[in-house]
Enzyme design. Structure first.
Site, PDB file in Angstrom:
ATOM      1  N   GLY A 130       9.056 -11.975 -11.612  1.00  0.00           N
ATOM      2  CA  GLY A 130       7.703 -12.453 -11.816  1.00  0.00           C
ATOM      3  C   GLY A 130       7.667 -13.544 -12.870  1.00  0.00           C
TER       4      GLY A 130
ATOM      5  CG  ASN B  30      14.415 -13.620  -6.913  1.00  0.00           C
ATOM      6  OD1 ASN B  30      13.677 -13.052  -7.714  1.00  0.00           O
ATOM      7  ND2 ASN B  30      14.020 -13.931  -5.702  1.00  0.00           N
ATOM      8  CD  GLU B  31      10.361 -13.776  -8.839  1.00  0.00           C
ATOM      9  OE1 GLU B  31       9.961 -13.243  -9.883  1.00  0.00           O
ATOM     10  OE2 GLU B  31       9.923 -13.512  -7.723  1.00  0.00           O
ATOM     11  CG  LEU B  32      14.298 -14.333 -14.262  1.00  0.00           C
ATOM     12  CD1 LEU B  32      15.020 -13.152 -14.830  1.00  0.00           C
ATOM     13  CD2 LEU B  32      12.900 -14.444 -14.841  1.00  0.00           C
TER      14      LEU B  32
END
Length: 137
Positions: free
Chosen positions: A82, A125-127
């Site tokens: 997120g 996977n969002e970093l």
């Protein structure tokens, strides 16, 4: 062509699906049948990998045992998902307590490393690494 991986010396094209907290109330978390059925549905759909979403949890051992039995690989993300990179006004300095996060990661690795289905442990996977984060809006 495409991306092929080698698992135990054999080429494997990975086709995966997501696992996103299918039982948030933990009502069926002790049900071997439930995990066997849900992992089997993934296999019957032609998938050979399940990504356990980083916004969720490391599942009960029964989940990983079901994956071992079904021959379905697991990509386990840790709990960073997120807005942990600040793109939507969140903090670039997440997690707040790196030491506590490191202890949780170490405990999870020690618990899950015995499962043959475990292919990958990922940090999310969002970093981005802090130095590569986009500038705040």
């Amino acid at each position: 062509k495409g991306r092929a991986f080698r698992v135990n010396g054999e080429k494997l094209f990975i086709r995966g699906g997501n696992w996103i907290g299918t039982d948030a109330a933990w009502r069926y978390s002790a049900s071997r049948q439930r995990f066997d059925d849900e992992v089997r549905y993934h296999a019957e759909a032609g998938l050979n990998l399940i990504r356990v979403w980083g916004g969720g949890v490391a599942e009960a051992d029964l989940f990983y045992e079901a994956c071992d039995r079904a021959g379905v690989l697991v990509y386990q993300e840790f709990w960073m998902s997120g807005d942990n990179n600040g793109r939507w006004a969140g903090s670039y300095d997440w997690p707040d307590d790196f030491a506590a996060y490191g202890v949780a990661v170490a405990d999870t690795v020690k618990r899950l490393r015995r499962f043959a289905a475990l292919l990958w442990l990922g940090g999310g996977n969002e970093l981005y690494p802090r130095a590569k984060n986009p500038p705040p809006p």
